[in-house]
Structures are given as C-alpha cells and as structure tokens.
Enzyme design. Structure first.
Site, mmCIF file in Angstrom:
data_model
loop_
_atom_site.group_PDB
_atom_site.id
_atom_site.type_symbol
_atom_site.label_atom_id
_atom_site.label_comp_id
_atom_site.label_asym_id
_atom_site.label_seq_id
_atom_site.Cartn_x
_atom_site.Cartn_y
_atom_site.Cartn_z
ATOM 1 N N HIS A 49 0.846 -1.192 0.000
ATOM 2 C CA HIS A 49 0.000 0.000 0.000
ATOM 3 C C HIS A 49 0.878 1.238 0.000
ATOM 4 O O HIS A 49 1.945 1.257 0.631
ATOM 5 C CB HIS A 49 -0.902 -0.010 1.245
ATOM 6 N N ASN A 53 0.423 5.817 -0.267
ATOM 7 C CA ASN A 53 -0.483 6.953 -0.353
ATOM 8 C C ASN A 53 0.315 8.231 -0.146
ATOM 9 O O ASN A 53 1.143 8.297 0.756
ATOM 10 C CB ASN A 53 -1.576 6.826 0.723
ATOM 11 N N VAL A 54 0.109 9.200 -1.005
ATOM 12 C CA VAL A 54 0.633 10.548 -0.777
ATOM 13 C C VAL A 54 -0.510 11.519 -1.022
ATOM 14 O O VAL A 54 -1.264 11.371 -1.988
ATOM 15 C CB VAL A 54 1.852 10.878 -1.663
ATOM 16 N N HIS A 105 12.835 -1.371 3.900
ATOM 17 C CA HIS A 105 13.062 -0.331 4.903
ATOM 18 C C HIS A 105 14.281 0.538 4.578
ATOM 19 O O HIS A 105 14.281 1.736 4.906
ATOM 20 C CB HIS A 105 13.200 -0.966 6.285
ATOM 21 N N HIS A 158 -7.951 -4.610 17.709
ATOM 22 C CA HIS A 158 -8.861 -5.673 18.139
ATOM 23 C C HIS A 158 -8.220 -7.054 18.017
ATOM 24 O O HIS A 158 -8.712 -8.020 18.599
ATOM 25 C CB HIS A 158 -10.171 -5.609 17.344
ATOM 26 N N GLY A 215 -18.385 12.056 1.604
ATOM 27 C CA GLY A 215 -19.141 11.885 0.374
ATOM 28 C C GLY A 215 -18.307 11.474 -0.813
ATOM 29 O O GLY A 215 -18.668 11.759 -1.956
ATOM 30 N N ARG A 222 -16.319 8.816 -3.517
ATOM 31 C CA ARG A 222 -16.864 7.762 -4.376
ATOM 32 C C ARG A 222 -16.555 6.405 -3.752
ATOM 33 O O ARG A 222 -15.394 6.004 -3.634
ATOM 34 C CB ARG A 222 -16.253 7.864 -5.772
#
Length: 317
Positions: free
Chosen positions: A109, A111-112, A156, A186, A269, A271
């Site tokens: 995964h 993300n920027v 790493h 959990h 809101g 998509r």
C-alpha cells in the site's frame, strides 16, 4: 515570508506519479493493463481510478488519483482540528493497493496526499482574510504472507533513503508512526512489517514538505518492484494460497475498522467504489485459526509481525 501552498503543482505531480506507477506495475506484470474510470463528485471535484485485474502477477491492483472539494468538513473530521470547522477545503492524493497472485509476493500500500482549507486558490475566501491551513501526508507499508529478511531490509532501507535527506530524525519517527498506525487493536497484531507513515505534516514549510512527499512517492516503485521480481515465479500450492487468503482478512479488517483515509472518504461523500478499491478480490476467515508451531506460517508471526529495525540490521543476521 512562508511560501503559499501551490495546489496546481501538487496536482501535476500526483497525476504524473499515478502514470509512472501504473506503467511500472504493467511492466512488472507483463500481461494485464489498467482500465481507467474518470469520475466526478456532486459536491466538487473528482478523480481517475485505475484498476488492473486478473493479471499474471497481480490479482488486483488499484491506483487512484482524486482531487475533491467541499464547503465544510463533517464534524467527525473537525473534532481534533476545530479551526477547520466551516471552512471550504480541498484534498488531493494518490492512493494504491496491490494484491499479488503469488503468496510469496507481499501486498503493498502507498499513499501521498495534500489537504488545504481556505487556500489562496479559492476566490470566495480571499475577502475573508483567512490564512490557509494545509498539510501533507503519506507513506507506504508492506504486508508479506511469507517473510523474507532480504525483502524486509530492502524495503526499509529504501524508505530510509527517501526521507533521511530531510532530517536524520525522520526515518525512525515515520517508521515508528507507521508501526503504531497499521496495527489491528482488536487483534493485537500489526498488519505487516510497516514502512513510513506521516500525517498533518507541515513543519518543513510548503516547499520542503512537498519535496519530502515527492521523495516518498518516487521511492515506492524502487522499494516494491525488486521484491516482486524476486518472488513472483516462486512455486506455491493450496496451503500457501489459503494462508494468503486468510491473512488478507486482516487487511480488510484494518481498512474497514481503523483506516482514517477510508473513514474520511466515506464520511465526506467520496466515491465508494474508489474508496473500497483497496479490498482484495478474494479473502477467507477461519474461526480461531492458529499456525502450526515451527511452520513457515508461524515464522511470519514470530519473526516479521514484530517491530524491528530492519534498515539497521546487519545482512548476516
């Protein structure tokens, strides 16, 4: 005088990053191609989601760009940042999740993203004399099913090289934040072996914070592709496939229960199809399953699903 946030420059970089990552993944797969879905949002903005499905190497890969706007954030998003309440905002980002076919290839995964409230590019806000509130966020993390120390060290060390030029304290800080964030409370276990994670990041000023984010985004393919290339042709059978599907269940649990990006997208809101593209195509849950002691599956828990300074470990360990 601080540099004002340049939303147009961030957008141009993110669109190019999406193109480069998709091209790299298509080359690594060798057969499948991404299909593109351009979408718009009633409240403002839109994006382009690209999905590769049923490839030779990647069972599913999603790489999404979005640039969305709104007049005000939901209360759940402003609870810890009251200064954002009532302000128009915009958020840009590239997010990707890759689910490989071979269980020896880890899921990954990245993300920027960039967030700006009451920014100078919004004409409606110029008369209100509001200083913009902005920050960057991002990172990447690795979720192996069968661990290889060579892969963990490479992952790493690439992460460390991406952020160290911006301060020697950043890699240990962002690694620790990643270990803490990608943790299933959990279950009492981490999602994978971590990597980098940061949010609400503005302390270097716009130009340097943007440069850091570009370095992180640009490091993803060099971190991931060599691992895929080493593992994608390894033999596997039903046992390894079943374990992969079982561990994918942890991935689903984290994204739906704990992930702030998923929650923000749904609450603001966004998509739904694009937000939930991170979910794997196949998954299984087995009631109270435990790995056999001493097995390769147990080694994942005993050796890899524990915080460790992989970048600093000697290669002979």
């Amino acid at each position: 005088m601080p540099t004002a946030p340049d939303v147009a420059a961030v957008r141009a970089y993110l669109l190019d990053l999406q193109d480069r990552i998709c091209a790299g993944l298509e080359a690594e797969d060798g057969e499948a191609k991404f299909r593109e879905d351009n979408w718009t949002r009633t409240e403002g903005g839109g994006g382009r989601t690209r999905i590769l499905a049923e490839g030779k190497v990647f069972e599913k890969a999603g790489v999404a760009f979005s640039h969305v706007r709104g007049t005000q954030l939901p209360p759940s998003a402003t609870a810890h940042r009251p200064a954002l309440a009532g302000r128009p905002w915009e958020a840009l980002g590239v997010s990707l999740v890759i689910h490989p076919r071979n269980p020896h290839v880890p899921t990954s995964h990245a993300n920027v993203r960039f967030f700006c409230a009451a920014g100078p590019d919004n004409p409606e806000l110029r008369t209100q004399n509001l200083e913009p509130i902005w920050w960057f966020g991002g990172g990447f993390d690795l979720t192996p099913y069968y661990g290889f120390e060579e892969d963990a060290r490479h992952w790493h060390r690439t992460a460390r090289e991406a952020v160290t030029p911006f301060g020697p304290e950043l890699y240990p800080e962002l690694k620790r934040t990643c270990d803490e964030y990608f943790f299933l409370k959990h279950r009492g276990e981490p999602r994978g072996i971590g990597g980098l994670f940061y949010d609400d990041f503005d302390r270097l000023g716009f130009d340097r914070s943007f440069a850091l984010t570009r370095s992180v985004g640009d490091a993803f393919l060099p971190a991931y592709r060599p691992i895929v290339a080493r593992r994608k042709a390894m033999p596997y059978g039903e046992r390894e496939r079943n374990f992969q599907l079982y561990r994918r269940g942890r991935y689903v649990e984290f994204n739906l229960v704990w992930d702030r990006g998923t929650h923000f997208g749904l609450q603001s809101g966004g998509r739904t199809e694009s937000i939930l593209m991170s979910l794997p195509p196949l998954v299984r849950w087995d009631y109270d399953w435990k790995p056999e002691p001493g097995s390769p599956e147990a080694r994942l828990y005993d050796t890899f699903l524990k915080p460790r300074d992989w970048a600093a470990d000697d290669t002979s360990s």
